[in-house]
Design a protein around this motif. Structure first.
Motif, PDB file in Angstrom:
ATOM      1  N   ALA A 114      43.552  35.310  38.309  1.00  0.00           N
ATOM      2  CA  ALA A 114      42.965  35.530  36.983  1.00  0.00           C
ATOM      3  C   ALA A 114      41.489  35.159  37.005  1.00  0.00           C
ATOM      4  O   ALA A 114      41.093  34.144  37.578  1.00  0.00           O
ATOM      5  CB  ALA A 114      43.702  34.700  35.943  1.00  0.00           C
ATOM      6  N   PHE A 115      40.685  36.006  36.359  1.00  0.00           N
ATOM      7  CA  PHE A 115      39.229  35.814  36.295  1.00  0.00           C
ATOM      8  C   PHE A 115      38.774  36.181  34.887  1.00  0.00           C
ATOM      9  O   PHE A 115      37.760  36.829  34.687  1.00  0.00           O
ATOM     10  CB  PHE A 115      38.589  36.707  37.360  1.00  0.00           C
ATOM     11  N   VAL A 116      39.571  35.762  33.886  1.00  0.00           N
ATOM     12  CA  VAL A 116      39.445  36.259  32.517  1.00  0.00           C
ATOM     13  C   VAL A 116      38.145  35.875  31.817  1.00  0.00           C
ATOM     14  O   VAL A 116      37.633  36.645  31.022  1.00  0.00           O
ATOM     15  CB  VAL A 116      40.646  35.804  31.658  1.00  0.00           C
ATOM     16  N   ASP A 117      37.600  34.710  32.068  1.00  0.00           N
ATOM     17  CA  ASP A 117      36.406  34.280  31.331  1.00  0.00           C
ATOM     18  C   ASP A 117      35.097  34.602  32.055  1.00  0.00           C
ATOM     19  O   ASP A 117      34.056  34.066  31.723  1.00  0.00           O
ATOM     20  CB  ASP A 117      36.486  32.791  31.023  1.00  0.00           C
TER      21      ASP A 117
ATOM     22  N   THR B 135      42.667  44.461  32.822  1.00  0.00           N
ATOM     23  CA  THR B 135      42.521  43.782  31.542  1.00  0.00           C
ATOM     24  C   THR B 135      43.779  42.979  31.326  1.00  0.00           C
ATOM     25  O   THR B 135      44.852  43.570  31.246  1.00  0.00           O
ATOM     26  CB  THR B 135      42.348  44.809  30.395  1.00  0.00           C
ATOM     27  N   PRO B 136      43.741  41.690  31.284  1.00  0.00           N
ATOM     28  CA  PRO B 136      42.569  40.828  31.450  1.00  0.00           C
ATOM     29  C   PRO B 136      42.019  40.901  32.884  1.00  0.00           C
ATOM     30  O   PRO B 136      42.732  41.262  33.807  1.00  0.00           O
ATOM     31  CB  PRO B 136      43.094  39.438  31.132  1.00  0.00           C
ATOM     32  N   LEU B 137      40.766  40.528  33.010  1.00  0.00           N
ATOM     33  CA  LEU B 137      40.051  40.653  34.280  1.00  0.00           C
ATOM     34  C   LEU B 137      40.701  39.797  35.366  1.00  0.00           C
ATOM     35  O   LEU B 137      41.084  38.650  35.131  1.00  0.00           O
ATOM     36  CB  LEU B 137      38.597  40.231  34.077  1.00  0.00           C
TER      37      LEU B 137
END
Length: 171
Positions: free
Chosen positions: A134-137, A84-86
């Motif tokens: 980062a793969f947040v969305d 988290t975040p992904l």
């Protein structure tokens, strides 16, 4: 006094013209519906799946040789989304379980049924053999990850390893 039979109207008869009109209406309806369906099918898909199909077909034996070379390497990968975040995380090991460090890893990520969410991620090495980006969305569901691994970051560098994996992100 009129007889009952004289005052009654004669029953309508089915004649050849009626049968002809019924058949024309029936087949006209089928032709109209089929025409609409054919138009929709042709207008929404051009029929070209791959514009380079002929050239790729000529290079088919080369692709088989590349796949055999990659299989001989015996590399293993693990693709997951975590944190988290992904973050997209990829672990790479050789056939003996030794981490593959100092590689350049790029992932093309997208949904299986649409290209609307496609993106390219350059993964950075966070520990030997572990690469993340980062793969947040990313929304929950199934994703397709196309990994490309090379020893060099130069554009057009020969790929050492290329694989497609499915990734499930839980809701």
């Amino acid at each position: 006094m009129k007889h009952l039979s004289e005052s009654a109207r004669p029953a309508r008869e089915i004649r050849g013209g009626h049968v002809l009109l019924a058949m024309l209406a029936f087949f006209g309806t089928i032709i109209a519906v089929d025409s609409v369906l054919i138009y929709k099918a042709v207008s929404t898909f051009g029929g070209v799946e791959n514009v380079n199909a002929y050239r790729e077909g000529l290079a088919y034996n080369q692709r088989i040789a590349v796949d055999e070379k990659q299989a001989a390497l015996g590399w293993q990968d693990r693709v997951e989304a975590r944190g988290t975040p992904l973050r997209l995380s990829v672990s790479l090991q050789d056939r003996d379980g030794v981490a593959l460090a100092r590689r350049h890893v790029v992932a093309d990520v997208g949904r299986p049924a649409t290209n609307r969410f496609d993106r390219t991620l350059k993964l950075a090495e966070v520990s030997p053999g572990v690469y993340e980006a980062a793969f947040v969305d990313a929304e929950p569901g199934t994703w397709v990850v196309d990994l490309r691994v090379s020893a060099s970051s130069e554009t057009g560098a020969a790929l050492d390893y290329q694989v497609r994996r499915r990734l499930w992100i839980a809701p």
